[in-house]
Design an enzyme around this catalytic site. Sequence first.
Site, PDB file in Angstrom:
ATOM      1  N   ARG A   1      20.090 -18.904-153.195  1.00 34.42           N
ATOM      2  CA  ARG A   1      20.370 -18.878-151.762  1.00 34.42           C
ATOM      3  C   ARG A   1      19.335 -18.080-150.956  1.00 34.42           C
ATOM      4  O   ARG A   1      18.731 -18.606-150.036  1.00 34.42           O
ATOM      5  CB  ARG A   1      21.761 -18.268-151.491  1.00 34.42           C
ATOM      6  CG  ARG A   1      22.936 -19.017-152.048  1.00 34.42           C
ATOM      7  CD  ARG A   1      23.228 -20.316-151.324  1.00 34.42           C
ATOM      8  NE  ARG A   1      23.717 -20.098-149.980  1.00 34.42           N
ATOM      9  CZ  ARG A   1      24.983 -19.841-149.657  1.00 34.42           C
ATOM     10  NH1 ARG A   1      25.887 -19.736-150.604  1.00 34.42           N
ATOM     11  NH2 ARG A   1      25.346 -19.687-148.403  1.00 34.42           N
TER      12      ARG A   1
ATOM     13  N   TYR B   1      22.347 -33.022-130.452  1.00 36.47           N
ATOM     14  CA  TYR B   1      21.435 -33.296-129.337  1.00 36.47           C
ATOM     15  C   TYR B   1      19.966 -33.287-129.748  1.00 36.47           C
ATOM     16  O   TYR B   1      19.141 -33.932-129.127  1.00 36.47           O
ATOM     17  CB  TYR B   1      21.633 -32.260-128.223  1.00 36.47           C
ATOM     18  CG  TYR B   1      23.023 -32.234-127.652  1.00 36.47           C
ATOM     19  CD1 TYR B   1      23.578 -33.353-127.050  1.00 36.47           C
ATOM     20  CD2 TYR B   1      23.806 -31.069-127.725  1.00 36.47           C
ATOM     21  CE1 TYR B   1      24.860 -33.327-126.529  1.00 36.47           C
ATOM     22  CE2 TYR B   1      25.087 -31.030-127.217  1.00 36.47           C
ATOM     23  CZ  TYR B   1      25.609 -32.167-126.611  1.00 36.47           C
ATOM     24  OH  TYR B   1      26.878 -32.137-126.104  1.00 36.47           O
TER      25      TYR B   1
ATOM     26  N   HIS C   1      22.898 -29.511-150.648  1.00 38.50           N
ATOM     27  CA  HIS C   1      23.198 -28.114-150.273  1.00 38.50           C
ATOM     28  C   HIS C   1      24.625 -28.008-149.719  1.00 38.50           C
ATOM     29  O   HIS C   1      24.829 -28.004-148.512  1.00 38.50           O
ATOM     30  CB  HIS C   1      22.177 -27.638-149.229  1.00 38.50           C
ATOM     31  CG  HIS C   1      22.111 -26.147-149.084  1.00 38.50           C
ATOM     32  ND1 HIS C   1      21.492 -25.327-150.002  1.00 38.50           N
ATOM     33  CD2 HIS C   1      22.596 -25.310-148.130  1.00 38.50           C
ATOM     34  CE1 HIS C   1      21.587 -24.071-149.613  1.00 38.50           C
ATOM     35  NE2 HIS C   1      22.259 -24.032-148.477  1.00 38.50           N
TER      36      HIS C   1
END
Length: 748
Positions: A32, A122, A78
């Site tokens: 990680r 967006y 992931h």
Amino acid sequence: MADIQENIIRTEYSEIMQKSYIDYAMSVIIARALPDVRDGLKPVQRRTLYDMYELGIRYDRPYRKCARIVGDTMGKYHPHGDSSIYEALVVMAQEFKKGLPLVDGHGNFGSIEGDGAAAMRYTEARLQKITQEVYLSDMDKQVVDFLPNFDETEKEPEVLPVKIPNLLVNGADGIAVGMATSIPPHNLGEVIDAVIAYMKNNEITVRELMEYIKGPDFPTGGIVVNKDDLLSIYETGTGKIKIRGKVEVEKGKNGKSLLVITEIPYTMIGANIGKFLNDVAALSESKKTTDIVDIANQSSKEGIRIVIELKKGADVENLKNMLYKKTRLEDTFGVNMLAVADGKPETLSLKQIIEHHVDFQFDIATRKYTSLLAKERENQEVQEGLIKACDVIDLIIEILRGSKSREQVKKCLIYGETEGIHFKTKTSERQAKKLHFTERQATAILDMRLYKLIGLEIETLMAEHEETMKKIALYEDILNNYSSMSKVIIKELQKVKKEYSRVRRTVVENAAEAVYEEKKIEEMEVVFLMDRFGYARTIDKSTYERNKETADSENKYVLTCMNTGKICLFTDAGRMYTIKVQELPFGKFRDKGIPVDNVSNYDSAAEQIVFVGSMADIIHTTLCFVTAKGMVKLVEGKEFDVAKRTISSTKLAEEDSIVMVQNAEAMEHLVLQTKEGYFLKFLKAEIPYKKKTALGVRGIKMNESDCVEHAYMLENRTEYPISYKEKTLVLNKLKLGKRDTKGTKTRV
């Protein structure tokens, strides 16, 4: 039931916890938080880039919605939440955070001033050209190992075949369990030069490498001012880099000077720009300097531009040094070059990072050219088969015409089996029995089209074979000779440098320590005023004397102090907050104060002030503490002479709070009044002296539902009347009792 009992494992609980925690820690460290030294990427970054590559979101193709990229990455590689993936994607697209952005973002991807990116639905993104050509090329040549994904339905690369030391170029930051990494970004061209220098001389020292890598190169520019410390940092992998913003002096109107900040320290990115503006304003408000007229943030897409307008005749150099000393215009970047190397976390020196990178490049090159060589040898085999077939093409046509199936022809071409094939002559059959093509050659012959028999096509085939033999010789030379492989890697690095390197942005130098001469404040006695709403200020003593009656009636706390001293606020939650008197506004009697919350850690919504005093007075006196649960104690004031802005003023039992803190020097008796109407008066001599960290002793015995509501300190020969149940009660006339008794229920 017997089967269940057989599966029960009896073990020590602490051992299970220890093993589980270590497993968790290693998972966070390796999978990680820390980048791999080979490609310089964390797993989330690697997976996001690979997913974009797999989805075909290339630099020369249209942008795709970030939500699609994030969803695909989370579903395939992931499974740790969409926010971490999108955050990684955004950072890889931000030019002010990455020395070399790897993602080309389209839409609102945040700003250097801390504005967040728009929602992923967006924004759009695609790979940068350098990412595709330098980070993801040769993925089809088995240059890296592929591992199963989390649910073993997909394959993902262990690392990406990155051709440059990305760990140095883009830097890294991450917090794991018990360790953290913080690597500054560097200049691409300089890093490539250092790698080439190492490849030419493996014995090169860190000092010699620094002839190429001058120091960090932050995307925000700025100035590294401790050049001499960099050698130690690069040799050990840890240390502190001091960085300053770039300040220019411009001429303003009416002969005024302007301090213009055009570059900021890398650590100031985000909300710290706003904090810097507030800090500069605070310097002016607190009268640390009277030379600042105005401050304006004129930054735009073109770059940073913070303008500080100064008074005419201001000491520009001294003010510049004040900004370095008192704000984050000079800051520290903590370096800890920690990365995953050979499967475990390791703090690396500059040379070690380059060594790991070069080893990785040789591994990639070996696998790449082994793959290419195998492919060319296949081509060689096919080409030689077709050339040989051209020489006996009439025989092959005869075999084709006399055969009943493709398999029959194939066996004849490979093994010379002629059984079942009709030949025109025995000679043809004898020649057919001598045929000995490989299986790949036989397949190519059967797939060959008739136009390949044209003379020009045969010449082309011969030319292709010659080219294939040259490639085979080249690949064998590269694989068998270290120097040949080095030349190939160096050539690729030089090509990357030529196309993508840019001019260094950060200046590296040894600068003198910023020396700021603070103007000495003329020491004077002032009066501190604080109203019931928590607004505080100071006024001149003579102004207070003229308005004494009004000041005393309008303010809850009024006390005399020095303008160089501190004010102490004691709260019911058992904390003491200190405020420098200089931080409070000083002015006219009718000027408005500021909330004490603004100049201390005090939170008016969570706790209430029970006592305010000047530290200069408190440290020479004794304070009496009384709590709602009836605990009392005396504390020497010198215990509160501390530098910290917030401390615990006393120890409190659970769900207890402070009812009273007062100067106990003149006290002779203490009176405790409970909610249920009990009063207890006892001598000060019965109250023990305790440390501020102690609970105290019980002052009064109470019912479980009762609590101390008020506490009064009585001085000798002074009447102390209070209003109780709408009647006057003189506390001095109360019967004297003993501490830790119940007291008397008073009926007025």
